[in-house]
Structures are given as C-alpha cells and as structure tokens.
Design a protein around this motif. Structure first.
Motif, PDB file in Angstrom:
ATOM      1  N   GLN A   1      44.759   9.826  30.772  1.00 27.76           N
ATOM      2  CA  GLN A   1      43.599  10.465  31.434  1.00 27.76           C
ATOM      3  C   GLN A   1      43.558  10.058  32.912  1.00 27.76           C
ATOM      4  O   GLN A   1      43.347  10.883  33.784  1.00 27.76           O
ATOM      5  N   SER A   2      43.810   8.774  33.183  1.00 25.33           N
ATOM      6  CA  SER A   2      43.786   8.321  34.577  1.00 25.33           C
ATOM      7  C   SER A   2      44.923   8.960  35.363  1.00 25.33           C
ATOM      8  O   SER A   2      44.744   9.375  36.511  1.00 25.33           O
ATOM      9  N   ALA A   3      46.107   9.044  34.734  1.00 25.53           N
ATOM     10  CA  ALA A   3      47.254   9.650  35.434  1.00 25.53           C
ATOM     11  C   ALA A   3      46.962  11.115  35.742  1.00 25.53           C
ATOM     12  O   ALA A   3      47.234  11.600  36.848  1.00 25.53           O
ATOM     13  N   LEU A   4      46.378  11.820  34.790  1.00 24.69           N
ATOM     14  CA  LEU A   4      46.030  13.234  35.017  1.00 24.69           C
ATOM     15  C   LEU A   4      44.978  13.351  36.117  1.00 24.69           C
ATOM     16  O   LEU A   4      45.016  14.248  36.949  1.00 24.69           O
ATOM     17  N   ASN A   5      44.027  12.405  36.132  1.00 18.50           N
ATOM     18  CA  ASN A   5      43.014  12.385  37.195  1.00 18.50           C
ATOM     19  C   ASN A   5      43.686  12.281  38.560  1.00 18.50           C
ATOM     20  O   ASN A   5      43.300  12.964  39.510  1.00 18.50           O
ATOM     21  N   GLY A   6      44.707  11.448  38.620  1.00 23.16           N
ATOM     22  CA  GLY A   6      45.437  11.262  39.882  1.00 23.16           C
ATOM     23  C   GLY A   6      46.107  12.552  40.322  1.00 23.16           C
ATOM     24  O   GLY A   6      46.045  12.945  41.493  1.00 23.16           O
ATOM     25  N   VAL A   7      46.721  13.248  39.369  1.00 21.77           N
ATOM     26  CA  VAL A   7      47.366  14.529  39.694  1.00 21.77           C
ATOM     27  C   VAL A   7      46.317  15.533  40.183  1.00 21.77           C
ATOM     28  O   VAL A   7      46.492  16.209  41.193  1.00 21.77           O
ATOM     29  N   ALA A   8      45.190  15.581  39.475  1.00 20.65           N
ATOM     30  CA  ALA A   8      44.130  16.544  39.836  1.00 20.65           C
ATOM     31  C   ALA A   8      43.591  16.252  41.238  1.00 20.65           C
ATOM     32  O   ALA A   8      43.361  17.161  42.039  1.00 20.65           O
ATOM     33  N   LYS A   9      43.428  14.979  41.559  1.00 22.06           N
ATOM     34  CA  LYS A   9      42.882  14.628  42.872  1.00 22.06           C
ATOM     35  C   LYS A   9      43.855  15.011  43.987  1.00 22.06           C
ATOM     36  O   LYS A   9      43.454  15.548  45.029  1.00 22.06           O
ATOM     37  N   LEU A  10      45.159  14.777  43.744  1.00 23.61           N
ATOM     38  CA  LEU A  10      46.152  15.143  44.768  1.00 23.61           C
ATOM     39  C   LEU A  10      46.149  16.659  44.967  1.00 23.61           C
ATOM     40  O   LEU A  10      46.159  17.167  46.089  1.00 23.61           O
ATOM     41  N   LEU A  11      46.100  17.380  43.849  1.00 18.61           N
ATOM     42  CA  LEU A  11      46.084  18.850  43.930  1.00 18.61           C
ATOM     43  C   LEU A  11      44.837  19.364  44.636  1.00 18.61           C
ATOM     44  O   LEU A  11      44.900  20.266  45.477  1.00 18.61           O
ATOM     45  N   LEU A  12      43.682  18.771  44.305  1.00 20.48           N
ATOM     46  CA  LEU A  12      42.423  19.216  44.932  1.00 20.48           C
ATOM     47  C   LEU A  12      42.490  19.004  46.441  1.00 20.48           C
ATOM     48  O   LEU A  12      42.074  19.852  47.227  1.00 20.48           O
ATOM     49  N   GLU A  13      43.053  17.873  46.838  1.00 17.26           N
ATOM     50  CA  GLU A  13      43.173  17.584  48.274  1.00 17.26           C
ATOM     51  C   GLU A  13      44.024  18.647  48.966  1.00 17.26           C
ATOM     52  O   GLU A  13      43.630  19.231  49.973  1.00 17.26           O
ATOM     53  N   LYS A  14      45.192  18.927  48.351  1.00 17.36           N
ATOM     54  CA  LYS A  14      46.094  19.927  48.961  1.00 17.36           C
ATOM     55  C   LYS A  14      45.381  21.287  49.024  1.00 17.36           C
ATOM     56  O   LYS A  14      45.474  22.016  49.993  1.00 17.36           O
ATOM     57  N   HIS A  15      44.683  21.591  47.951  1.00 19.04           N
ATOM     58  CA  HIS A  15      43.998  22.896  47.851  1.00 19.04           C
ATOM     59  C   HIS A  15      42.926  23.031  48.934  1.00 19.04           C
ATOM     60  O   HIS A  15      42.838  24.048  49.625  1.00 19.04           O
ATOM     61  N   MET A  16      42.116  21.968  49.095  1.00 15.88           N
ATOM     62  CA  MET A  16      41.036  22.015  50.087  1.00 15.88           C
ATOM     63  C   MET A  16      41.599  22.147  51.510  1.00 15.88           C
ATOM     64  O   MET A  16      41.029  22.845  52.350  1.00 15.88           O
ATOM     65  N   LYS A  17      42.732  21.448  51.745  1.00 17.79           N
ATOM     66  CA  LYS A  17      43.290  21.410  53.109  1.00 17.79           C
ATOM     67  C   LYS A  17      44.172  22.620  53.413  1.00 17.79           C
ATOM     68  O   LYS A  17      44.662  22.766  54.535  1.00 17.79           O
ATOM     69  N   SER A  18      44.397  23.478  52.391  1.00 16.34           N
ATOM     70  CA  SER A  18      45.214  24.680  52.673  1.00 16.34           C
ATOM     71  C   SER A  18      44.436  25.930  52.287  1.00 16.34           C
ATOM     72  O   SER A  18      43.720  26.503  53.104  1.00 16.34           O
ATOM     73  N   CYS A  19      44.456  26.297  51.029  1.00 12.63           N
ATOM     74  CA  CYS A  19      43.851  27.577  50.614  1.00 12.63           C
ATOM     75  C   CYS A  19      42.369  27.666  50.982  1.00 12.63           C
ATOM     76  O   CYS A  19      41.924  28.646  51.566  1.00 12.63           O
ATOM     77  N   VAL A  20      41.598  26.598  50.616  1.00  6.84           N
ATOM     78  CA  VAL A  20      40.135  26.678  50.838  1.00  6.84           C
ATOM     79  C   VAL A  20      39.851  26.788  52.336  1.00  6.84           C
ATOM     80  O   VAL A  20      39.130  27.694  52.784  1.00  6.84           O
ATOM     81  N   LYS A  21      40.492  25.930  53.095  1.00  4.05           N
ATOM     82  CA  LYS A  21      40.268  25.955  54.552  1.00  4.05           C
ATOM     83  C   LYS A  21      40.680  27.316  55.144  1.00  4.05           C
ATOM     84  O   LYS A  21      39.907  27.958  55.862  1.00  4.05           O
ATOM     85  N   ASP A  22      41.883  27.781  54.771  1.00  8.47           N
ATOM     86  CA  ASP A  22      42.387  29.043  55.350  1.00  8.47           C
ATOM     87  C   ASP A  22      41.464  30.209  55.020  1.00  8.47           C
ATOM     88  O   ASP A  22      41.150  31.036  55.876  1.00  8.47           O
ATOM     89  N   GLN A  23      41.028  30.270  53.761  1.00  5.76           N
ATOM     90  CA  GLN A  23      40.183  31.415  53.383  1.00  5.76           C
ATOM     91  C   GLN A  23      38.819  31.347  54.076  1.00  5.76           C
ATOM     92  O   GLN A  23      38.240  32.358  54.451  1.00  5.76           O
ATOM     93  N   LEU A  24      38.313  30.104  54.257  1.00  7.21           N
ATOM     94  CA  LEU A  24      37.038  29.962  54.973  1.00  7.21           C
ATOM     95  C   LEU A  24      37.204  30.426  56.413  1.00  7.21           C
ATOM     96  O   LEU A  24      36.374  31.167  56.942  1.00  7.21           O
TER      97      LEU A  24
END
Lengths: 96, 96, 96, 96
Positions: free
Chosen positions: A53-76
């Motif tokens: 669960q902790s390892a998956l949390n780590g993957v999710a956090k890395l993905l969320l960061e990338k997502h916020m700094k690329s797709c979310v930012k660009d679309q905004l």
C-alpha cells in the motif's frame, strides 16, 4: 477526456522509474500469494500488504505530481478549468 | 513469532478466495505498467491505482478477520496476551 | 506565502457552510470527552471518532476545491508554478 | 452492547491523557474556524486539518489499545466471540 487535448507527458526517466517500482510491487503481490498458499502467519502477510500500500502510494504521488505539472497546468493555461474538477475527483478517491 | 505457537489457519475456501483476488490485483498492476508505457492519461492511471488500493484493502480486511478469529483468539485463550500488541502494531500500520 | 499574492477567496456562503460544519465537529469532540469521562464503552467512542474524521475529511475536501479553483488557478495563470509544489505537499499529507 | 457485560475500564491516567488531548483538539478546531472567518490562506487551514486528523488518530489508537487489552480480551475469555465482529467493524471504519 479526448486524447487530442492531452499533451504527451513522455518523460523517459519518470516512465522508467514508475515501471521499475511497479515491477517490484508486482513481485510483492506474487510473494503474498505464495505466503498465503504456504499458510504463512497472517500478521506477516498483513504487514506485507501494508508495505505494498505504501509503495503504491509512492507511485500515485509521483504520478499526481507529474500530472499537475503537465496536463493540469497546460489545460488551465489553455483556459480549460474543467480539469480542476477532474483532478479533484481523483484526489478525493486517493484521500478516501 | 515462533511458528510452533501459530496454529495452521488452513481454510481452503478463504485461501482460494484470497489467491483469486490477488491474481486480479497482479493483473491490475501489470495493466497500469502498460498504461504508463503507452503514455496513458495520468488521471486514468491514478484511478486504476485507487481501485487496486481498495482491492488490497479488501484482502487485508478478510485476512485480519481470519487472523482475529483464529490465531489471536487461540493465543489469548492460551493465556498469551503478547498477541494483542502484535496485532495492534499491524492494525496501526493499516490505519496509517 | 506572502499574503499580498493571496487573493481573498471570501465567499460568504462557503465560509458559513464551513463554520457550521466546524461547530458541529467541535460539539462532537466535546461529546467524546464526556463519553470518556463517563466511562462509555470504548467501541462507541471509537465510532464517534471515525465520524469526526469523516466530517473533517468533508471540510478538507470543500476547502481544497475552493483553493484549487481560486488561489491555485490564479497563481498559475499569473505564471507562478511554485503553488503546485505547495498544494501537492498539502495533498500528500491528506493522503498520508 | 449491554452495559452489564462491559467491565469499567476506568484507568485514571488514560482518562486524563485522553481528555487533555481532546481539549487540545477542541482548541485546534476553534482555531480553524477563526482562520476561515479571518480569510486565512486555504493551504494553511488544510495543514491544520491534517494535524487534527493525526491527533485524532493518536487518540483512536490509544483507545483501541485499551479496548483490546480490557473489554475485548475479557469478553473473549468469558467465551463471548461476538466481540471480535464488533471490534473488526470499528477497525474497518478506522482503515476506511
């Protein structure tokens, strides 16, 4: 989410990092199956699950960061505010 | 935890159930790897991870139930109270 | 975070909503204190705590939504990307 | 749960400890209300909520420990296994 609007976030180094982590998680899941089939002590199995669960949390956090700094930012910046509701819905699932 | 003290909780039906669920989870982890390698939209990947987290939670809850109703109960009835601290430590990790 | 950069998100209706929810939560916390002082059955107290946790989660989600749709969006549109790291750090604490 | 079966877990020191923690949490909740009324920056408020969640987690863990080592153990030793289902239901809410 039409694919056209989603810029490729292809960042080789992150992809490699995520795939390596997921390979380890996949191995851990198989390991738990073996423990259960070999009648391992439940407490040991439960602790293995917590570590996955902790390892998956780590993957999710890395993905969320990338997502916020690329797709979310660009679309905004393209004036598309709908992406905020979309990412909030996802974050709320992560918060549970 | 000396193995001698741990009674086998061999319950075929539960083992089958847990292994089936873990097979599905293993498949989901592989699915996420493919999504990332194929540059899928992050939001979709994040939602897949949340569904794996819930599936793992389900496995952990079933295991904890079996553990409490077999090993923990038996060791308590044998007068061994140390099992409470052990299972609490595990539960606290699950609560995070 | 210099206050100047933070636009007032003063939205009367949300403030009222949040304050009403927090009043209820404050009352629930006092209720638990009384239960403990009156030696209530622990299981009942634990369930009250879970319901406060859910209520607090609801407040946090409403706040995060308002924050993303005002401060985070405005600062991004002002070209200030540092707000993404700031909000991610906060979200990761919420995910735990 | 008939009260008769529930032994008093009156342990002055734990009661004092729990009440002191809950007093602090109550103060923190009031603090957040003030922050919101004074239009504080959302990120700061969200971080305060996370710290209350952790404090509540600490109270819940202490209570669960006391509960497992008194009521749950006593009822199991009295031959009443229903208490396991009861405490599991509570733990599963804490795990969410």
């Amino acid at each position: 989410m039409e694919t056209a609007r989603k810029k490729r976030w292809q960042d080789e180094q992150t992809v490699k990092q995520l795939v390596a982590r997921l390979n380890r998680i996949e191995g851990q899941v198989r390991g738990i199956k073996r423990m259960i089939e070999e009648d391992a002590y439940c407490d040991d199995v439960l602790n293995q699950i917590s570590s996955i669960q902790s390892a998956l949390n780590g993957v999710a956090k890395l993905l969320l960061e990338k997502h916020m700094k690329s797709c979310v930012k660009d679309q905004l910046l393209d004036g598309d505010e709908q992406v905020i509701d979309e990412v909030l819905k996802t974050i709320f699932k992560m918060i549970r």
